[in-house]
Motif scaffolding. Sequence first.
Motif, PDB file in Angstrom:
ATOM      1  N   ARG A  18       5.108  12.128  -0.888  1.00  0.00           N
ATOM      2  CA  ARG A  18       3.358  12.343  -0.415  1.00  0.00           C
ATOM      3  C   ARG A  18       2.931  10.925  -0.773  1.00  0.00           C
ATOM      4  O   ARG A  18       3.302  10.228  -1.849  1.00  0.00           O
ATOM      5  CB  ARG A  18       2.956  13.437  -1.445  1.00  0.00           C
ATOM      6  N   THR A  19       1.984  10.194  -0.045  1.00  0.00           N
ATOM      7  CA  THR A  19       1.084   9.260  -0.388  1.00  0.00           C
ATOM      8  C   THR A  19      -0.346   9.549  -0.502  1.00  0.00           C
ATOM      9  O   THR A  19      -0.725  10.371   0.449  1.00  0.00           O
ATOM     10  CB  THR A  19       1.345   8.146   0.541  1.00  0.00           C
ATOM     11  N   GLY A  20      -1.165   8.810  -1.252  1.00  0.00           N
ATOM     12  CA  GLY A  20      -2.614   8.777  -1.237  1.00  0.00           C
ATOM     13  C   GLY A  20      -3.038   9.326  -2.533  1.00  0.00           C
ATOM     14  O   GLY A  20      -2.390   9.063  -3.532  1.00  0.00           O
ATOM     15  N   HIS A  21      -4.059   9.954  -2.688  1.00  0.00           N
ATOM     16  CA  HIS A  21      -4.929  10.339  -3.831  1.00  0.00           C
ATOM     17  C   HIS A  21      -4.497  11.542  -4.034  1.00  0.00           C
ATOM     18  O   HIS A  21      -4.844  12.009  -5.469  1.00  0.00           O
ATOM     19  CB  HIS A  21      -6.405  10.233  -3.874  1.00  0.00           C
ATOM     20  N   HIS A  22      -3.507  12.510  -3.614  1.00  0.00           N
ATOM     21  CA  HIS A  22      -3.114  13.733  -3.951  1.00  0.00           C
ATOM     22  C   HIS A  22      -4.340  14.804  -4.331  1.00  0.00           C
ATOM     23  O   HIS A  22      -4.120  15.530  -5.253  1.00  0.00           O
ATOM     24  CB  HIS A  22      -2.344  13.605  -4.827  1.00  0.00           C
ATOM     25  N   CYS A  23      -5.493  14.825  -3.574  1.00  0.00           N
ATOM     26  CA  CYS A  23      -6.622  15.507  -3.789  1.00  0.00           C
ATOM     27  C   CYS A  23      -7.070  15.486  -5.523  1.00  0.00           C
ATOM     28  O   CYS A  23      -7.553  16.331  -5.874  1.00  0.00           O
ATOM     29  CB  CYS A  23      -6.331  17.032  -3.588  1.00  0.00           C
ATOM     30  N   GLN A  35      -9.053  12.363  -6.329  1.00  0.00           N
ATOM     31  CA  GLN A  35      -9.607  10.984  -6.375  1.00  0.00           C
ATOM     32  C   GLN A  35     -10.313  10.685  -7.480  1.00  0.00           C
ATOM     33  O   GLN A  35      -9.980   9.395  -7.757  1.00  0.00           O
ATOM     34  CB  GLN A  35     -10.492  11.008  -5.221  1.00  0.00           C
ATOM     35  N   HIS A  83       0.822  -1.103  -0.008  1.00  0.00           N
ATOM     36  CA  HIS A  83       0.025  -0.084   0.014  1.00  0.00           C
ATOM     37  C   HIS A  83       0.665   1.257  -0.078  1.00  0.00           C
ATOM     38  O   HIS A  83       1.962   1.165   0.641  1.00  0.00           O
ATOM     39  CB  HIS A  83      -0.958   0.125   1.041  1.00  0.00           C
ATOM     40  N   GLY A  90      -4.424   4.996  -4.648  1.00  0.00           N
ATOM     41  CA  GLY A  90      -3.299   6.404  -4.595  1.00  0.00           C
ATOM     42  C   GLY A  90      -2.141   5.771  -4.884  1.00  0.00           C
ATOM     43  O   GLY A  90      -1.854   4.582  -5.560  1.00  0.00           O
ATOM     44  N   TYR A 107       0.696   4.193   1.470  1.00  0.00           N
ATOM     45  CA  TYR A 107       0.755   4.595   2.873  1.00  0.00           C
ATOM     46  C   TYR A 107       2.002   3.893   3.429  1.00  0.00           C
ATOM     47  O   TYR A 107       2.849   4.589   3.997  1.00  0.00           O
ATOM     48  CB  TYR A 107      -0.610   4.542   3.554  1.00  0.00           C
TER      49      TYR A 107
END
Length: 413
Positions: free
Chosen positions: A366-371, A373, A350, A383, A352
């Motif tokens: 940076r991890t995730g959907h980065h604003c 989505q 993952h 992400g 994260y």
Amino acid sequence: MERTAVLEQFDVMRVRKDFPILTRTVNGKPLVYLDNGATTQKPQQVIDAIVNYYTQMNSNVHRGVHHLSQLATDAFEVTRHKLQPFIHAAHEHEIILTKGTTESINLVANCYGKAFVHAGDEIIISAMEHHSNIVPWQIMCEERGALLKVVPINDAGELDMDAYRSMLSDRTRLVAMTYVSNALGTINPVNEIIALAHAAGAPVLLDAAQAVQHLTIDVQALDVDFLAFSGHKMYGPTGVGVLYGKEKWLNAMPPYQSGGEMIKEVTFAKTTYNELPFKFEAGTPNIEAGICLAHAIDYLMDIGLDNIARYEHELLDYATQRLLRIPGLRIIGTAKEKSSVVSFLLEGAHPYDVGVILDKLGIAVRTGHHCTQPLMDRYGIPGTVRASIALYNTREDIDALVAGVERAASMLI
């Protein structure tokens, strides 16, 4: 240009000395800062300017006859004066100082929408937009009874320009697109986007939050109608941003907020609005940030955006080549024209978890959907891990990142 020639023009070790935070450690490791797409670090010149404001001229602007107020006002307006040649605007009064890109886009969505968008009209955005260039248009379309259209992208993260052409019509009231994708690094064909929109009679807003610190921008050559960006992503303070708008549009739009400064005359019967740019600058601004943004502009201009772009592109190529050697690593966003962003996934891990391991090694990503989505949904992923490169990054930073990802892979897969 050959790498040796680039480095002759750009001394990264000298540049790094301007950024005091780069000498610190995180978790006992030297800081490797690769989260520049979220915010950039600040050079000593900007930090000193912040201290100077509060120790030498702290006062409100545009409203006082006393000496400190005049000093602060003059310094605040210097920023607008420097922004004009920085983006090659025709007039200083076409430059509105805001809180950031988000407020700049909301200003246009709100004010342009009230003036020009009606039921049945259409707004066009793209599938790679930041939430800040999606949600304001959704809200405006709901309020005005308009339709929001989304230009799709291919697997490489490039706009489907044929689809874009087919979407343009006499109902198109505005096109709002990102100049550079914050999640993919894609540099969009903005000249063609603008020309096609104008041929259909529609103005264009460009979200340049990820562009102005990497590329030279000429709003007149582009013929763009609105341009939005933030100070904190271009080595300046947080809490200040810019909206450029063509004079004809800004004059035709109603104010965004009301209060002090945006008025010329107030009676209980009627209020007359101020002239540009103050018509859109209600209330006390973030004075310190507004003043210190000028020093960030000076910093970029002294180094030269062309030198920065060449150096960062060399690092992007190096990072891409090295990361792709890691088994199971997939880069998301492989457009032919890219800025200095590498988003990737490690198969079986993952994002994260990868980010947490990198942080333990002193590496900030940076991890995730980065604003973005909807963009992640397009790829069917939760992400990515995003490494975003700035002018002070080095090959050694990239080597540390690669070693960190390899270690994460050994632990998680």
